[in-house]
Each structure stands twice: as structure tokens, then as C-alpha cells.
Design a protein around this motif. Structure first.
Motif, PDB file in Angstrom:
ATOM      1  N   GLU A  21     -28.504  56.174   9.727  1.00 45.76           N
ATOM      2  CA  GLU A  21     -29.640  55.251   9.394  1.00 45.76           C
ATOM      3  C   GLU A  21     -30.079  54.202  10.425  1.00 45.76           C
ATOM      4  OE1 GLU A  21     -30.468  52.466   5.371  1.00 45.76           O
ATOM      5  OE2 GLU A  21     -28.389  52.921   6.191  1.00 45.76           O
ATOM      6  N   LEU A  22     -29.139  53.718  10.809  1.00 43.47           N
ATOM      7  CA  LEU A  22     -29.536  52.546  12.093  1.00 43.47           C
ATOM      8  C   LEU A  22     -30.208  53.312  13.194  1.00 43.47           C
ATOM      9  CD1 LEU A  22     -25.835  50.451  11.832  1.00 43.47           C
ATOM     10  CD2 LEU A  22     -28.433  49.700  11.246  1.00 43.47           C
ATOM     11  N   SER A  23     -29.605  54.433  13.646  1.00 40.24           N
ATOM     12  CA  SER A  23     -30.251  54.769  14.910  1.00 40.24           C
ATOM     13  C   SER A  23     -31.550  55.292  14.723  1.00 40.24           C
ATOM     14  CB  SER A  23     -29.381  56.053  15.518  1.00 40.24           C
ATOM     15  OG  SER A  23     -29.309  57.105  14.398  1.00 40.24           O
ATOM     16  N   GLN A  24     -31.793  55.817  13.432  1.00 36.47           N
ATOM     17  CA  GLN A  24     -33.023  56.402  13.003  1.00 36.47           C
ATOM     18  C   GLN A  24     -34.047  55.142  12.989  1.00 36.47           C
ATOM     19  OE1 GLN A  24     -32.627  58.680   9.596  1.00 36.47           O
ATOM     20  NE2 GLN A  24     -32.185  60.574  10.993  1.00 36.47           N
ATOM     21  N   ASP A  60     -15.783  51.038  20.412  1.00 36.61           N
ATOM     22  CA  ASP A  60     -17.138  51.574  20.257  1.00 36.61           C
ATOM     23  C   ASP A  60     -17.624  51.171  18.900  1.00 36.61           C
ATOM     24  OD1 ASP A  60     -16.719  53.142  22.351  1.00 36.61           O
ATOM     25  OD2 ASP A  60     -15.912  54.845  21.177  1.00 36.61           O
ATOM     26  N   ARG A  61     -17.034  50.872  17.822  1.00 36.61           N
ATOM     27  CA  ARG A  61     -17.567  50.325  16.815  1.00 36.61           C
ATOM     28  C   ARG A  61     -18.052  48.768  17.151  1.00 36.61           C
ATOM     29  NH1 ARG A  61     -12.801  51.858  14.018  1.00 36.61           N
ATOM     30  NH2 ARG A  61     -12.192  49.840  14.043  1.00 36.61           N
ATOM     31  N   ALA A  62     -17.513  47.958  17.620  1.00 32.29           N
ATOM     32  CA  ALA A  62     -17.877  46.548  18.032  1.00 32.29           C
ATOM     33  C   ALA A  62     -19.271  46.864  19.046  1.00 32.29           C
ATOM     34  CB  ALA A  62     -16.952  46.013  18.886  1.00 32.29           C
ATOM     35  N   LYS A  63     -19.435  47.426  19.918  1.00 32.00           N
ATOM     36  CA  LYS A  63     -20.307  47.691  20.927  1.00 32.00           C
ATOM     37  C   LYS A  63     -21.682  48.215  19.996  1.00 32.00           C
ATOM     38  CE  LYS A  63     -19.564  48.845  25.209  1.00 32.00           C
ATOM     39  NZ  LYS A  63     -19.479  49.557  26.212  1.00 32.00           N
ATOM     40  N   PHE A  67     -24.988  46.091  19.213  1.00 34.24           N
ATOM     41  CA  PHE A  67     -26.459  46.622  19.355  1.00 34.24           C
ATOM     42  C   PHE A  67     -27.291  46.509  18.328  1.00 34.24           C
ATOM     43  CE2 PHE A  67     -29.469  50.277  19.790  1.00 34.24           C
ATOM     44  CZ  PHE A  67     -29.867  50.003  21.052  1.00 34.24           C
ATOM     45  N   PHE A  68     -26.916  46.891  17.091  1.00 33.70           N
ATOM     46  CA  PHE A  68     -27.722  46.948  15.942  1.00 33.70           C
ATOM     47  C   PHE A  68     -27.814  45.582  15.105  1.00 33.70           C
ATOM     48  CE2 PHE A  68     -26.620  51.553  16.231  1.00 33.70           C
ATOM     49  CZ  PHE A  68     -27.958  52.105  16.278  1.00 33.70           C
ATOM     50  N   GLY A  69     -27.022  44.606  15.735  1.00 32.46           N
ATOM     51  CA  GLY A  69     -26.844  43.232  15.097  1.00 32.46           C
ATOM     52  C   GLY A  69     -26.588  43.304  13.621  1.00 32.46           C
ATOM     53  N   GLY A  71     -22.758  43.811  10.939  1.00 33.99           N
ATOM     54  CA  GLY A  71     -21.281  43.500  10.943  1.00 33.99           C
ATOM     55  C   GLY A  71     -20.370  44.635  11.344  1.00 33.99           C
ATOM     56  N   GLU A  72     -19.577  44.604  12.073  1.00 33.17           N
ATOM     57  CA  GLU A  72     -18.789  45.765  12.524  1.00 33.17           C
ATOM     58  C   GLU A  72     -18.110  46.601  11.572  1.00 33.17           C
ATOM     59  OE1 GLU A  72     -14.743  47.650  13.846  1.00 33.17           O
ATOM     60  OE2 GLU A  72     -15.078  45.996  12.591  1.00 33.17           O
ATOM     61  N   GLU A  73     -17.770  45.951  10.299  1.00 29.50           N
ATOM     62  CA  GLU A  73     -17.224  46.553   9.093  1.00 29.50           C
ATOM     63  C   GLU A  73     -18.229  47.640   8.573  1.00 29.50           C
ATOM     64  OE1 GLU A  73     -19.658  43.001   7.491  1.00 29.50           O
ATOM     65  OE2 GLU A  73     -18.068  43.484   9.229  1.00 29.50           O
ATOM     66  N   GLU A  74     -19.253  47.711   8.866  1.00 29.63           N
ATOM     67  CA  GLU A  74     -20.291  48.549   8.375  1.00 29.63           C
ATOM     68  C   GLU A  74     -20.202  50.083   8.989  1.00 29.63           C
ATOM     69  OE1 GLU A  74     -24.524  47.486   8.020  1.00 29.63           O
ATOM     70  OE2 GLU A  74     -24.148  45.618   7.981  1.00 29.63           O
ATOM     71  N   LEU A  75     -19.489  50.093  10.269  1.00 23.69           N
ATOM     72  CA  LEU A  75     -19.229  51.274  10.818  1.00 23.69           C
ATOM     73  C   LEU A  75     -17.696  51.707  10.682  1.00 23.69           C
ATOM     74  CD1 LEU A  75     -21.389  50.806  14.019  1.00 23.69           C
ATOM     75  CD2 LEU A  75     -21.897  51.570  11.898  1.00 23.69           C
ATOM     76  N   ARG A  76     -16.999  50.999   9.707  1.00 24.15           N
ATOM     77  CA  ARG A  76     -15.596  51.386   9.434  1.00 24.15           C
ATOM     78  C   ARG A  76     -15.514  52.504   8.318  1.00 24.15           C
ATOM     79  NH1 ARG A  76     -11.363  48.832  11.432  1.00 24.15           N
ATOM     80  NH2 ARG A  76     -11.918  46.902  12.460  1.00 24.15           N
ATOM     81  N   GLU A  77     -14.503  53.232   8.330  1.00 26.70           N
ATOM     82  CA  GLU A  77     -14.197  53.996   7.320  1.00 26.70           C
ATOM     83  C   GLU A  77     -14.073  53.149   5.953  1.00 26.70           C
ATOM     84  OE1 GLU A  77     -14.665  57.132   6.966  1.00 26.70           O
ATOM     85  OE2 GLU A  77     -14.665  57.781   9.169  1.00 26.70           O
TER      86      GLU A  77
END
Length: 226
Positions: A21-24, A60-63, A67-69, A71-77
Motif C-alpha cells: 500500500e505504501l509503495s503504491q 530494513d524495517r527502520a529504513k 522513507f515512508f514517514g 512508524g516502524e511497527e507498521e511493518l512488523r508482523e
């Protein structure tokens, strides 16, 4: 008969759906994001579509979050992670069963907290616990995730956390900061403040007000693969 096109994110869940979703939304390709991470161009495509790797590395999650601005937790399981109603250890004769929680404490930016349950137990000799000064400890076992506490604690290590109420002293603790759960060295920073310190010097210290941090328990033992 023709069918309307499906939303490509409908079959995805958790961090995979969020990353797509973020990339799109930003209009940046997964290949470009993979190269941003220093990975091969198909890295994130395989993560999203094939589930390999099973989870993104902490750095990788942090980077990506920067980039997307977001929270890192949004990319966690999304897992059930909390300490709200921790099961009690069970004593049986010469052995003590310590609940092993389906829970990870991040040695990094932090893990989102939710609810948790024991899925297994570790059995310790009562004599060994007494030798370690832990005969009266309120123990539970969780795993470490991430590399910011290396070399002291490694990704995948199991740690025993003593939740017994006691006066605070500097040391390695599992703490909750906001909605995140993490394992850090906690040190007094004066004037009602504490510092959350990593062993890995690549991670800078974080200083916060003492009342912003809930100390869940002190780490008293670790175990892991050699």
C-alpha cells in the motif's frame, strides 16, 4: 463470464499489505525499494508475494519506515504481544515450570504490544533456581528479536524475565514504552529521567521521562544456540 479485477492487496495481510500500500501510494516500485535497502531487486517482491523472507530484518524495517514517514511497527508482523495477564509458573516437586510466552521483546526500535499467552514451558530444577537466587522470582520466558543488544543478547535468544516488584536499579530490563515492548539496558539519567541503552553501538541511546516507561521485569538469565 468476466469478473472485476481484484485489489492486489486483498489477499495480503499485515506488513506485506501495508508495504505494498505504501509503495503504491508513493509511486515507487518494490525493485527500487529493494535497492534502497541494498538488496537484490526482487527482494521485496518475494517478501510480499512468496513470504520469503518470513519477516523483514530490523534495519530494513527502520529504513523503510523512515522513507515512508511511518512508524516502524507498521511493518512488523502482527502478533499477540503483551504482559497484561502473564501466566504464573507452576511448581511440581523438584521442578518448576516457567511459562514460555508467544511474545517477542525487540532489541531495537520496539514491538507493538497486544495480548499474549503461554504456548510452552521451560522446566527448571528448584535447586538451580535457588542457586541463582531466583527461588521466589516471578518468571516468564520470552524471545529476543533484533540485533541492538548484541553481543549480549542475540536475535532468537530466550530470556527469563523476573516480574517480582522491587526497587529499580540499573540493568537489563523488558520495558513498555507507549505501545511497544523492548529489551534494553535501563539506566538512571537524573531528574526523573531514564536512558534506554543498546549494547550494539550502532544504535544511539534514547532518553525519556521515567514515568513514560513501564518496567515489566528484569532480565535474569538467557539461553540461545551456539
Amino acid at each position: 463470464m468476466s469478473y472485476p479485477p481484484q485489489n492486489p492487496t486483498q489477499a495480503l495481510q499485515g506488513p506485506r499489505a501495508r508495504l505494498l500500500e505504501l509503495s503504491q501510494g508513493r509511486g515507487v516500485s518494490l525493485a527500487a525499494l529493494s535497492e534502497l535497502l541494498g538488496r537484490n531487486p526482487t527482494y521485496l517482491q518475494q517478501f510480499i508475494r512468496k513470504g520469503s523472507p518470513r519477516k523483514l530484518e530490523e534495519q530494513d524495517r527502520a529504513k523503510l519506515a523512515r522513507f515512508f514517514g511511518v512508524g516502524e511497527e507498521e511493518l512488523r508482523e502482527a502478533q499477540e504481544n503483551s504482559y497484561e495477564s502473564t501466566p504464573k509458573r507452576r511448581d511440581a516437586g523438584e521442578w518448576v515450570e516457567v511459562p514460555r510466552l508467544d511474545l517477542g521483546a525487540s532489541a531495537g526500535p520496539g514491538r507493538v504490544a497486544g495480548g499474549e499467552g503461554a504456548f510452552d514451558t521451560f522446566r527448571f530444577s528448584r535447586r538451580w533456581l535457588a542457586e541463582q537466587g531466583l527461588e521466589r522470582a516471578q518468571l516468564s520466558a520470552i524471545r529476543v528479536e533484533g540485533d541492538s543488544m548484541e553481543p549480549l543478547l542475540n536475535d532468537g535468544d530466550e530470556i527469563l524475565v523476573d516480574r517480582s516488584p522491587r526497587p529499580f536499579r540499573d540493568g537489563i530490563h523488558v520495558v513498555r514504552l507507549g505501545d511497544t515492548l523492548m529489551v534494553k539496558r535501563v539506566a538512571s539519567a537524573g531528574a526523573g529521567r531514564v536512558a534506554l541503552l543498546s549494547q550494539n553501538l550502532a544504535y544511539p541511546p534514547v532518553e525519556v521521562a521515567a514515568d513514560e516507561v513501564e518496567i515489566i521485569g528484569r532480565v535474569v538469565w538467557k539461553g540461545g544456540r551456539v
